[in-house]
Design a protein around this motif. Structure first.
Motif, PDB file in Angstrom:
ATOM      1  N   SER A   1      98.773 -14.416  11.220  1.00 58.11           N
ATOM      2  CA  SER A   1      99.320 -15.685  11.679  1.00 58.11           C
ATOM      3  C   SER A   1      98.699 -16.141  12.994  1.00 58.11           C
ATOM      4  O   SER A   1      98.892 -17.274  13.397  1.00 58.11           O
ATOM      5  CB  SER A   1     100.841 -15.591  11.818  1.00 58.11           C
ATOM      6  N   THR A   2      97.941 -15.271  13.629  1.00 56.98           N
ATOM      7  CA  THR A   2      97.331 -15.636  14.905  1.00 56.98           C
ATOM      8  C   THR A   2      95.805 -15.527  14.864  1.00 56.98           C
ATOM      9  O   THR A   2      95.179 -15.341  15.888  1.00 56.98           O
ATOM     10  CB  THR A   2      97.872 -14.743  16.032  1.00 56.98           C
ATOM     11  N   MET A   3      95.224 -15.642  13.695  1.00 55.44           N
ATOM     12  CA  MET A   3      93.771 -15.497  13.570  1.00 55.44           C
ATOM     13  C   MET A   3      93.029 -16.693  14.151  1.00 55.44           C
ATOM     14  O   MET A   3      93.512 -17.818  14.102  1.00 55.44           O
ATOM     15  CB  MET A   3      93.372 -15.321  12.109  1.00 55.44           C
ATOM     16  N   TYR A   4      91.842 -16.420  14.665  1.00 60.34           N
ATOM     17  CA  TYR A   4      90.898 -17.461  15.055  1.00 60.34           C
ATOM     18  C   TYR A   4      89.894 -17.542  13.906  1.00 60.34           C
ATOM     19  O   TYR A   4      89.147 -16.602  13.669  1.00 60.34           O
ATOM     20  CB  TYR A   4      90.210 -17.117  16.373  1.00 60.34           C
ATOM     21  N   VAL A   5      89.909 -18.659  13.196  1.00 59.19           N
ATOM     22  CA  VAL A   5      89.077 -18.852  12.015  1.00 59.19           C
ATOM     23  C   VAL A   5      87.971 -19.843  12.351  1.00 59.19           C
ATOM     24  O   VAL A   5      88.255 -20.972  12.770  1.00 59.19           O
ATOM     25  CB  VAL A   5      89.906 -19.378  10.828  1.00 59.19           C
ATOM     26  N   THR A   6      86.722 -19.442  12.138  1.00 57.65           N
ATOM     27  CA  THR A   6      85.600 -20.363  12.266  1.00 57.65           C
ATOM     28  C   THR A   6      85.065 -20.658  10.875  1.00 57.65           C
ATOM     29  O   THR A   6      84.680 -19.750  10.144  1.00 57.65           O
ATOM     30  CB  THR A   6      84.483 -19.781  13.155  1.00 57.65           C
ATOM     31  N   VAL A   7      85.083 -21.938  10.525  1.00 57.77           N
ATOM     32  CA  VAL A   7      84.554 -22.400   9.249  1.00 57.77           C
ATOM     33  C   VAL A   7      83.137 -22.898   9.524  1.00 57.77           C
ATOM     34  O   VAL A   7      82.939 -23.761  10.376  1.00 57.77           O
ATOM     35  CB  VAL A   7      85.425 -23.526   8.653  1.00 57.77           C
ATOM     36  N   VAL A   8      82.170 -22.338   8.806  1.00 54.45           N
ATOM     37  CA  VAL A   8      80.764 -22.647   9.054  1.00 54.45           C
ATOM     38  C   VAL A   8      80.248 -23.598   7.984  1.00 54.45           C
ATOM     39  O   VAL A   8      80.407 -23.339   6.792  1.00 54.45           O
ATOM     40  CB  VAL A   8      79.916 -21.355   9.067  1.00 54.45           C
ATOM     41  N   GLY A   9      79.637 -24.678   8.430  1.00 54.49           N
ATOM     42  CA  GLY A   9      79.054 -25.643   7.512  1.00 54.49           C
ATOM     43  C   GLY A   9      79.837 -26.929   7.506  1.00 54.49           C
ATOM     44  O   GLY A   9      80.931 -27.016   8.055  1.00 54.49           O
ATOM     45  N   GLY A  10      79.279 -27.939   6.854  1.00 54.23           N
ATOM     46  CA  GLY A  10      79.933 -29.238   6.827  1.00 54.23           C
ATOM     47  C   GLY A  10      80.083 -29.805   5.430  1.00 54.23           C
ATOM     48  O   GLY A  10      80.233 -31.007   5.277  1.00 54.23           O
TER      49      GLY A  10
END
Length: 178
Positions: free
Chosen positions: A3-12
């Protein structure tokens, strides 16, 4: 805890606003790492949903935490790095740009929305040794498109079964529940 994750989504690509909005709505801190940050508005990311049996709302809009082209501003604190909007032939180059900013002593989930094309081998070669956990989905989780680049995705239909591949198939690092 997830519930406290830092999520980086790569790409567009088409899946990026969908995955980013769902991650933010689930309570995560969300960054998008893209070559075109100027085309995004971090205060308004989301998707139009045509599959109300999958997600009960016809639209989801959120403010995410960061849109950037600089891996140094999001990768070091990422708990999950998810390649979601990128043609697979760019994976080696993008993973090589991410690598210097990863703390290889931390458990970081590094995944791809499409694990085909030998993602695990490509990622392991590009990243080298480390405490990361590789995973990927067998297929894109939804039939999707883009209504407006950098702002609004479109879910036409979501898959009801989504297989997640882990390095050894046993999921010793707990990717699947996330």
């Amino acid at each position: 805890s997830c519930s406290t994750m830092y999520v980086t989504v790569v790409g567009g690509g088409n899946s990026t606003p969908i995955f980013a909005a769902l991650s933010k709505a689930a309570g995560h801190t969300v960054a998008i790492l893209t070559r075109r940050p100027q085309d995004w508005d971090a205060n308004d990311v989301g998707f139009v949903n045509e599959d109300l049996a999958w997600y009960p709302e016809s639209e989801l809009r959120v403010a995410i935490d960061l849109v950037t082209s600089d891996p140094a501003s999001c990768i070091p604190q990422s708990d999950m790095i998810f390649i979601a909007g990128l043609p697979i032939h760019f994976n080696p180059e993008v993973l090589a740009k991410i690598k210097p900013h990863m703390d290889m002593r931390r458990r970081v989930y590094v995944g791809s929305i499409c694990a085909y094309g030998g993602f695990n081998w490509v990622a392991a070669e590009a990243l080298g040794p480390g405490n990361y956990s590789l995973f990927g989905t067998q297929l894109i989780p939804w039939c999707c498109g883009t209504v407006e680049y950098g702002r609004t995705g479109l879910v036409i239909g979501a898959k009801r079964l989504l297989r997640i591949a882990t390095e050894d198939g046993k999921d010793g690092h707990g990717v699947k529940p996330i």
